[in-house]
Write a protein that holds these residues in place. Sequence first.
Motif, mmCIF file in Angstrom:
data_model
loop_
_atom_site.group_PDB
_atom_site.id
_atom_site.type_symbol
_atom_site.label_atom_id
_atom_site.label_comp_id
_atom_site.label_asym_id
_atom_site.label_seq_id
_atom_site.Cartn_x
_atom_site.Cartn_y
_atom_site.Cartn_z
ATOM 1 N N UNK A 56 3.174 14.204 -10.023
ATOM 2 C CA UNK A 56 4.457 14.629 -9.782
ATOM 3 C C UNK A 56 4.910 14.700 -10.833
ATOM 4 N N UNK A 57 5.024 13.603 -11.700
ATOM 5 C CA UNK A 57 6.122 13.651 -12.746
ATOM 6 C C UNK A 57 5.054 13.181 -14.220
ATOM 7 N N UNK A 58 4.793 13.309 -14.548
ATOM 8 C CA UNK A 58 3.059 13.492 -16.019
ATOM 9 C C UNK A 58 2.591 15.206 -16.251
ATOM 10 N N UNK B 134 0.547 -1.770 -0.245
ATOM 11 C CA UNK B 134 0.194 0.010 0.054
ATOM 12 C C UNK B 134 0.784 1.077 0.122
ATOM 13 N N UNK B 135 1.978 1.604 0.560
ATOM 14 C CA UNK B 135 3.058 2.365 0.551
ATOM 15 C C UNK B 135 3.496 2.645 -0.826
ATOM 16 N N UNK B 136 3.579 1.493 -1.715
ATOM 17 C CA UNK B 136 4.487 1.567 -2.359
ATOM 18 C C UNK B 136 3.734 1.674 -3.302
ATOM 19 N N UNK B 137 2.214 1.582 -3.592
ATOM 20 C CA UNK B 137 0.898 1.852 -4.303
ATOM 21 C C UNK B 137 1.223 3.520 -4.004
ATOM 22 N N UNK B 138 1.128 3.900 -2.713
ATOM 23 C CA UNK B 138 0.648 5.502 -3.021
ATOM 24 C C UNK B 138 1.821 6.175 -2.722
ATOM 25 N N UNK B 139 3.266 5.809 -3.351
ATOM 26 C CA UNK B 139 4.381 6.255 -3.570
ATOM 27 C C UNK B 139 4.307 6.426 -4.857
ATOM 28 N N UNK B 140 3.987 5.434 -5.871
ATOM 29 C CA UNK B 140 3.618 5.273 -7.101
ATOM 30 C C UNK B 140 2.786 6.338 -7.868
ATOM 31 N N UNK B 141 1.501 6.133 -6.865
ATOM 32 C CA UNK B 141 0.514 7.682 -7.620
ATOM 33 C C UNK B 141 0.798 9.124 -7.307
ATOM 34 N N UNK B 142 1.572 9.117 -6.226
ATOM 35 C CA UNK B 142 2.118 10.343 -6.009
ATOM 36 C C UNK B 142 3.097 10.698 -6.680
#
Length: 44
Positions: free
Chosen positions: A42-44, A30-38
């Motif tokens: 931020x980068x698109x 879940x932490x990884x998914x939240x980081x990837x979504x953020x």
Amino acid sequence: MINVFLAIVPLGFATGALVWTMTTGAREQRRSDEWAAKWMRDNT
């Protein structure tokens, strides 16, 4: 009665370890998914 106790102890240990591993893995996923979504926001 001793045989039942000796059978239950390792079974309980294995079950507890499995539950701990699964809950820890789910939390980290879940932490990884939240980081990837953020990162995507931020980068698109």
